[in-house]
Design a protein around this motif. Structure first.
Motif, PDB file in Angstrom:
ATOM      1  N   UNK A  72      39.086   3.466  55.228  1.00 50.71           N
ATOM      2  CA  UNK A  72      39.636   3.922  53.948  1.00 50.71           C
ATOM      3  C   UNK A  72      40.907   3.133  53.679  1.00 50.71           C
ATOM      4  N   UNK A  73      40.961   2.460  52.549  1.00 49.60           N
ATOM      5  CA  UNK A  73      42.127   1.675  52.134  1.00 49.60           C
ATOM      6  C   UNK A  73      42.481   0.582  53.136  1.00 49.60           C
ATOM      7  N   UNK A  74      41.473  -0.042  53.725  1.00 49.79           N
ATOM      8  CA  UNK A  74      41.698  -1.116  54.705  1.00 49.79           C
ATOM      9  C   UNK A  74      42.220  -2.350  53.985  1.00 49.79           C
ATOM     10  N   UNK A  75      43.389  -2.812  54.401  1.00 54.26           N
ATOM     11  CA  UNK A  75      44.058  -3.927  53.730  1.00 54.26           C
ATOM     12  C   UNK A  75      44.239  -5.130  54.654  1.00 54.26           C
ATOM     13  N   UNK A  76      44.306  -4.891  55.960  1.00 52.68           N
ATOM     14  CA  UNK A  76      44.481  -5.986  56.915  1.00 52.68           C
ATOM     15  C   UNK A  76      43.872  -5.606  58.258  1.00 52.68           C
ATOM     16  N   UNK A  77      43.443  -6.653  58.984  1.00 55.23           N
ATOM     17  CA  UNK A  77      42.823  -6.485  60.300  1.00 55.23           C
ATOM     18  C   UNK A  77      43.455  -7.487  61.255  1.00 55.23           C
ATOM     19  N   UNK A  78      43.802  -7.023  62.450  1.00 52.16           N
ATOM     20  CA  UNK A  78      44.283  -7.919  63.501  1.00 52.16           C
ATOM     21  C   UNK A  78      43.477  -7.627  64.761  1.00 52.16           C
ATOM     22  N   UNK A  79      42.884  -8.663  65.350  1.00 55.40           N
ATOM     23  CA  UNK A  79      42.052  -8.512  66.544  1.00 55.40           C
ATOM     24  C   UNK A  79      42.505  -9.464  67.633  1.00 55.40           C
ATOM     25  N   UNK A 137      45.997  -3.880  44.591  1.00 53.00           N
ATOM     26  CA  UNK A 137      46.712  -2.639  44.817  1.00 53.00           C
ATOM     27  C   UNK A 137      45.970  -1.678  45.720  1.00 53.00           C
ATOM     28  N   UNK A 138      44.734  -1.996  46.032  1.00 54.20           N
ATOM     29  CA  UNK A 138      43.945  -1.101  46.878  1.00 54.20           C
ATOM     30  C   UNK A 138      43.259  -1.880  47.978  1.00 54.20           C
ATOM     31  N   UNK A 139      42.838  -1.181  48.999  1.00 52.80           N
ATOM     32  CA  UNK A 139      42.133  -1.802  50.108  1.00 52.80           C
ATOM     33  C   UNK A 139      40.655  -1.477  50.077  1.00 52.80           C
ATOM     34  N   UNK A 140      39.978  -1.837  51.126  1.00 53.00           N
ATOM     35  CA  UNK A 140      38.532  -1.666  51.249  1.00 53.00           C
ATOM     36  C   UNK A 140      38.200  -0.278  51.789  1.00 53.00           C
ATOM     37  N   UNK A 169      45.266  -1.888  59.070  1.00 49.67           N
ATOM     38  CA  UNK A 169      46.443  -1.505  58.273  1.00 49.67           C
ATOM     39  C   UNK A 169      46.083  -1.187  56.831  1.00 49.67           C
ATOM     40  N   UNK A 170      46.888  -0.303  56.243  1.00 50.93           N
ATOM     41  CA  UNK A 170      46.838  -0.028  54.811  1.00 50.93           C
ATOM     42  C   UNK A 170      47.725  -1.036  54.091  1.00 50.93           C
ATOM     43  N   UNK A 171      47.795  -0.940  52.770  1.00 48.90           N
ATOM     44  CA  UNK A 171      48.535  -1.909  51.959  1.00 48.90           C
ATOM     45  C   UNK A 171      49.998  -2.048  52.363  1.00 48.90           C
ATOM     46  N   UNK A 172      50.695  -0.984  52.616  1.00 50.25           N
ATOM     47  CA  UNK A 172      52.113  -1.040  52.954  1.00 50.25           C
ATOM     48  C   UNK A 172      52.393  -1.421  54.399  1.00 50.25           C
ATOM     49  N   UNK A 173      51.355  -1.680  55.167  1.00 50.32           N
ATOM     50  CA  UNK A 173      51.532  -2.052  56.567  1.00 50.32           C
ATOM     51  C   UNK A 173      51.394  -0.894  57.534  1.00 50.32           C
ATOM     52  N   UNK A 174      51.174   0.314  57.008  1.00 51.79           N
ATOM     53  CA  UNK A 174      50.987   1.469  57.898  1.00 51.79           C
ATOM     54  C   UNK A 174      49.687   1.314  58.665  1.00 51.79           C
ATOM     55  N   UNK A 175      49.752   1.609  59.930  1.00 54.77           N
ATOM     56  CA  UNK A 175      48.582   1.498  60.796  1.00 54.77           C
ATOM     57  C   UNK A 175      47.577   2.602  60.486  1.00 54.77           C
ATOM     58  N   UNK A 176      46.288   2.256  60.528  1.00 45.97           N
ATOM     59  CA  UNK A 176      45.214   3.223  60.331  1.00 45.97           C
ATOM     60  C   UNK A 176      44.645   3.560  61.707  1.00 45.97           C
ATOM     61  N   UNK A 177      44.694   4.819  62.133  1.00 46.45           N
ATOM     62  CA  UNK A 177      44.112   5.171  63.428  1.00 46.45           C
ATOM     63  C   UNK A 177      42.618   4.864  63.436  1.00 46.45           C
ATOM     64  N   UNK A 178      42.138   4.332  64.543  1.00 43.25           N
ATOM     65  CA  UNK A 178      40.724   3.965  64.651  1.00 43.25           C
ATOM     66  C   UNK A 178      40.237   4.187  66.071  1.00 43.25           C
ATOM     67  N   UNK A 179      38.933   4.288  66.208  1.00 42.73           N
ATOM     68  CA  UNK A 179      38.313   4.348  67.522  1.00 42.73           C
ATOM     69  C   UNK A 179      37.597   3.022  67.766  1.00 42.73           C
ATOM     70  N   UNK A 180      37.291   2.760  69.014  1.00 42.19           N
ATOM     71  CA  UNK A 180      36.615   1.526  69.373  1.00 42.19           C
ATOM     72  C   UNK A 180      35.380   1.878  70.182  1.00 42.19           C
ATOM     73  N   UNK A 181      34.251   1.955  69.491  1.00 40.49           N
ATOM     74  CA  UNK A 181      33.002   2.243  70.179  1.00 40.49           C
ATOM     75  C   UNK A 181      32.646   1.033  71.030  1.00 40.49           C
ATOM     76  N   UNK A 182      32.364   1.268  72.295  1.00 41.12           N
ATOM     77  CA  UNK A 182      31.991   0.189  73.200  1.00 41.12           C
ATOM     78  C   UNK A 182      33.006  -0.946  73.132  1.00 41.12           C
TER      79      UNK A 182
END
Length: 189
Positions: A72-79, A137-140, A169-182
């Motif tokens: 929800x509101x995905x704006x950036x990804x770092x792996x 103004x919005x994320x994925x 992350x959301x647009x403002x840089x706030x981290x989005x909690x996530x799980x990591x299946x496998x």
């Protein structure tokens, strides 16, 4: 007993007031307006590898996608990912650029996006990938493929590919909690 029943009635009264307050604030909104009620996310975003286990023959390339769902509101990804570089090597997805890169996925299709970092180091067995939406103004919302790792088997054996770090992350840089299946998958070459 009287004190206990007093507290029980007080709790019931407070809960009733809160419920009715929410209902009236929702019903009291003008047509076309939404009340300012915040609902919890229905499910947590999940990041995972598309194959588990990963089986590759020596000299053969196999694509492994990095997937996300329920965003929800995905704006950036770092792996950051580790892989058994003595068994498998990342094949360069863009030979026109120096270094070894992954192929961008479709997660930000329809958005202007920018890949900040895209590097696979076959000497150390480390991958770093950072991508962000720009000018929106919005994320994925939803899911899709973050990136694709083309892996070529180079020697027979077994190892593990794993997420070292995943940041959504959301647009403002706030981290989005996530799980990591496998978060760790076995690789057999």
């Amino acid at each position: 007993m009287r004190v206990a029943s007093f507290y029980a009635r007080s709790k019931a009264l407070i809960i009733t007031v809160l419920v009715f307050g929410l209902l009236f604030s929702w019903a009291g909104a003008a047509p076309g307006e939404q009340a300012n009620v915040v609902l919890a996310r229905s499910s947590t975003p999940n990041v995972y590898f598309s194959l588990d286990p990963i089986e590759i023959s020596v000299g053969v390339t196999r694509e492994v996608s990095i997937m996300v769902e329920n965003a929800e509101s995905l704006y950036a990804v770092e792996l950051r990912i580790s892989f058994p570089n003595t068994l498998a090597q990342v094949v360069d997805a863009d030979p026109s650029v120096p270094g070894v890169q992954l192929r961008d996925g479709d997660i930000f299709a329809g958005f202007h996006s920018y890949t900040i970092q895209n590097a696979a180091d076959n000497d150390t067995g480390q991958i770093e990938y950072i991508r962000t939406v720009t000018g929106s103004g919005q994320g994925k919302d939803g899911g899709g493929t973050i990136a694709v790792i083309p892996l070529r088997g180079v020697a027979a054996g077994q190892g593990v590919m794993a997420f070292v770090e995943v940041v959504l992350c959301e647009r403002g840089g706030a981290s989005i909690p996530a799980t990591y299946r496998d978060s760790r998958v076995n690789i057999t070459v």
